[in-house]
Design an enzyme around this catalytic site. Sequence first.
Site, PDB file in Angstrom:
ATOM      1  N   ASN A   9       0.869  -1.177   0.000  1.00  0.00           N
ATOM      2  CA  ASN A   9       0.000   0.000   0.000  1.00  0.00           C
ATOM      3  C   ASN A   9       0.907   1.227   0.000  1.00  0.00           C
ATOM      4  O   ASN A   9       1.523   1.535   1.018  1.00  0.00           O
ATOM      5  CB  ASN A   9      -0.894  -0.029   1.254  1.00  0.00           C
ATOM      6  CG  ASN A   9      -1.741   1.226   1.396  1.00  0.00           C
ATOM      7  OD1 ASN A   9      -1.784   2.061   0.488  1.00  0.00           O
ATOM      8  ND2 ASN A   9      -2.402   1.346   2.529  1.00  0.00           N
ATOM      9  N   TRP A  10       0.986   1.889  -1.144  1.00  0.00           N
ATOM     10  CA  TRP A  10       1.893   3.047  -1.258  1.00  0.00           C
ATOM     11  C   TRP A  10       1.312   4.290  -0.590  1.00  0.00           C
ATOM     12  O   TRP A  10       2.001   5.289  -0.465  1.00  0.00           O
ATOM     13  CB  TRP A  10       2.208   3.319  -2.736  1.00  0.00           C
ATOM     14  CG  TRP A  10       3.273   2.432  -3.307  1.00  0.00           C
ATOM     15  CD1 TRP A  10       3.656   1.199  -2.839  1.00  0.00           C
ATOM     16  CD2 TRP A  10       4.128   2.708  -4.421  1.00  0.00           C
ATOM     17  NE1 TRP A  10       4.682   0.697  -3.601  1.00  0.00           N
ATOM     18  CE2 TRP A  10       4.979   1.597  -4.591  1.00  0.00           C
ATOM     19  CE3 TRP A  10       4.238   3.768  -5.315  1.00  0.00           C
ATOM     20  CZ2 TRP A  10       5.953   1.533  -5.599  1.00  0.00           C
ATOM     21  CZ3 TRP A  10       5.192   3.701  -6.332  1.00  0.00           C
ATOM     22  CH2 TRP A  10       6.041   2.601  -6.458  1.00  0.00           C
ATOM     23  N   LYS A  11       0.039   4.241  -0.195  1.00  0.00           N
ATOM     24  CA  LYS A  11      -0.609   5.401   0.441  1.00  0.00           C
ATOM     25  C   LYS A  11      -0.398   6.641  -0.437  1.00  0.00           C
ATOM     26  O   LYS A  11      -0.412   6.517  -1.655  1.00  0.00           O
ATOM     27  CB  LYS A  11      -0.092   5.569   1.875  1.00  0.00           C
ATOM     28  CG  LYS A  11      -0.215   4.253   2.684  1.00  0.00           C
ATOM     29  CD  LYS A  11       0.032   4.410   4.148  1.00  0.00           C
ATOM     30  CE  LYS A  11      -0.155   3.071   4.849  1.00  0.00           C
ATOM     31  NZ  LYS A  11      -0.012   3.139   6.302  1.00  0.00           N
ATOM     32  N   HIS A  93      -9.447   1.085   5.078  1.00  0.00           N
ATOM     33  CA  HIS A  93      -8.174   1.250   5.778  1.00  0.00           C
ATOM     34  C   HIS A  93      -8.394   2.184   6.966  1.00  0.00           C
ATOM     35  O   HIS A  93      -9.192   3.118   6.887  1.00  0.00           O
ATOM     36  CB  HIS A  93      -7.134   1.834   4.816  1.00  0.00           C
ATOM     37  CG  HIS A  93      -5.745   1.776   5.388  1.00  0.00           C
ATOM     38  ND1 HIS A  93      -5.307   2.692   6.322  1.00  0.00           N
ATOM     39  CD2 HIS A  93      -4.725   0.921   5.175  1.00  0.00           C
ATOM     40  CE1 HIS A  93      -4.060   2.385   6.652  1.00  0.00           C
ATOM     41  NE2 HIS A  93      -3.676   1.313   5.973  1.00  0.00           N
ATOM     42  N   GLU A  95      -6.754   4.548   8.055  1.00  0.00           N
ATOM     43  CA  GLU A  95      -6.515   5.968   7.750  1.00  0.00           C
ATOM     44  C   GLU A  95      -7.745   6.587   7.093  1.00  0.00           C
ATOM     45  O   GLU A  95      -8.043   7.765   7.303  1.00  0.00           O
ATOM     46  CB  GLU A  95      -5.259   6.102   6.884  1.00  0.00           C
ATOM     47  CG  GLU A  95      -4.002   5.826   7.716  1.00  0.00           C
ATOM     48  CD  GLU A  95      -2.805   5.312   6.953  1.00  0.00           C
ATOM     49  OE1 GLU A  95      -2.798   5.365   5.702  1.00  0.00           O
ATOM     50  OE2 GLU A  95      -1.866   4.817   7.608  1.00  0.00           O
ATOM     51  N   GLU A 161      -5.086  -5.016  10.511  1.00  0.00           N
ATOM     52  CA  GLU A 161      -4.071  -3.995  10.743  1.00  0.00           C
ATOM     53  C   GLU A 161      -4.360  -3.276  12.059  1.00  0.00           C
ATOM     54  O   GLU A 161      -5.210  -2.365  12.099  1.00  0.00           O
ATOM     55  CB  GLU A 161      -4.077  -2.970   9.609  1.00  0.00           C
ATOM     56  CG  GLU A 161      -3.773  -3.565   8.248  1.00  0.00           C
ATOM     57  CD  GLU A 161      -3.232  -2.511   7.278  1.00  0.00           C
ATOM     58  OE1 GLU A 161      -2.156  -2.756   6.728  1.00  0.00           O
ATOM     59  OE2 GLU A 161      -3.866  -1.462   7.104  1.00  0.00           O
ATOM     60  N   GLY A 167       2.920   2.099  10.865  1.00  0.00           N
ATOM     61  CA  GLY A 167       3.911   3.168  10.754  1.00  0.00           C
ATOM     62  C   GLY A 167       4.629   3.495  12.047  1.00  0.00           C
ATOM     63  O   GLY A 167       5.286   4.533  12.149  1.00  0.00           O
ATOM     64  N   SER A 207       3.756  -2.280  10.279  1.00  0.00           N
ATOM     65  CA  SER A 207       5.204  -2.333  10.541  1.00  0.00           C
ATOM     66  C   SER A 207       5.853  -3.655  10.118  1.00  0.00           C
ATOM     67  O   SER A 207       6.778  -4.134  10.776  1.00  0.00           O
ATOM     68  CB  SER A 207       5.505  -2.021  12.006  1.00  0.00           C
ATOM     69  OG  SER A 207       5.095  -0.696  12.331  1.00  0.00           O
ATOM     70  N   GLY A 229       5.139   1.315   4.447  1.00  0.00           N
ATOM     71  CA  GLY A 229       6.454   1.912   4.196  1.00  0.00           C
ATOM     72  C   GLY A 229       7.443   0.997   3.486  1.00  0.00           C
ATOM     73  O   GLY A 229       8.153   1.425   2.572  1.00  0.00           O
TER      74      GLY A 229
HETATM   75  P1  13P Z   1       3.282   0.291   7.574  1.00  0.00           P
HETATM   76  O1  13P Z   1       3.765  -0.996   6.951  1.00  0.00           O
HETATM   77  O2  13P Z   1       4.003   1.500   7.060  1.00  0.00           O
HETATM   78  O3  13P Z   1       3.229   0.182   9.069  1.00  0.00           O
HETATM   79  O4  13P Z   1       1.754   0.495   7.086  1.00  0.00           O
HETATM   80  C1  13P Z   1       0.864  -0.563   7.186  1.00  0.00           C
HETATM   81  C2  13P Z   1      -0.365  -0.203   6.455  1.00  0.00           C
HETATM   82  O5  13P Z   1      -1.125   0.655   6.876  1.00  0.00           O
HETATM   83  C3  13P Z   1      -0.634  -0.891   5.185  1.00  0.00           C
HETATM   84  O6  13P Z   1      -1.921  -0.653   4.740  1.00  0.00           O
END
Ligand code: 13P
Length: 247
Positions: A9-11, A93, A95, A161, A167, A207, A229
């Site tokens: 997931n590149w966000k 998600h 977020e 998640e 993160g 993470s 990430g």
């Molecule tokens: P990280 O791997 O950066 O913790 O993010 C996880 C995530 O939210 C994937 O959707």
Amino acid sequence: MPKKLAAGNWKMNGLAAELSEIDALTAAHPDPSCDILICPPATLLSRMADRTGGTAIKLGGQDCHEAASGAHTGDVSAPMLADAGASHVILGHSERRADHGETDGLVSAKAGAAAAAGLVPVICVGETLEEREAGETLAIVGRQLRGSVPGALSTLVIAYEPVWAIGTGKVPSIEEIGEVHGFIRAELRGMGAAFDPGATPILYGGSVKPGNAAEIFAVADVDGALVGGASLKASDFSGIIASLEAA
Ligand code: 13P
């Protein structure tokens, strides 16, 4: 057994310059034994699709609107994602739930729209730190599953998640991951839905790095990862893919 899936997931990251990471990824994994999915920002989707055609790399969106088209300025619909080369879409998600107030009901409607457009929904669930500390993890995850997953879906992916692990570099213990993944599998079986609960991949996200992937993938009912990430650089994501192939 579900097919294993390494999903990135590149966000809100990635400009044209980062397309070279996809070239490196396709070159490094010409014939992977697991599925590989990259969900770039919508702006990169069709350009990425030009580069991944004929390779094993699948592409996905990070969200879609619940309607197929219409007066919704700034939104992207599921048919648009499919048209741009996506086969999957991340939905719900944490977020989006936090930044845009997305409810379980909205996520469920989006999942229906995704399926109607031929996309596989990757539905995210997970508790906050406050909820975990209050001993509410399974209740929260169960409620999110029941509210966000339409029983009519024939194919889907679940991503667990924990919000506090995203993160942050913090990861639940192996026992904690195993407990929630086992619970999710049991909940899926109890839904009496159109999809096959035993064949539905349950991903862990939060993470995940090359250094901790192998121990996470050894947990029962962990069928892969949703990686933020560490999916941005092909070199990091390749290490995670290799751990999943070896699991
Ligand atoms: P990280 O791997 O950066 O913790 O993010 C996880 C995530 O939210 C994937 O959707």
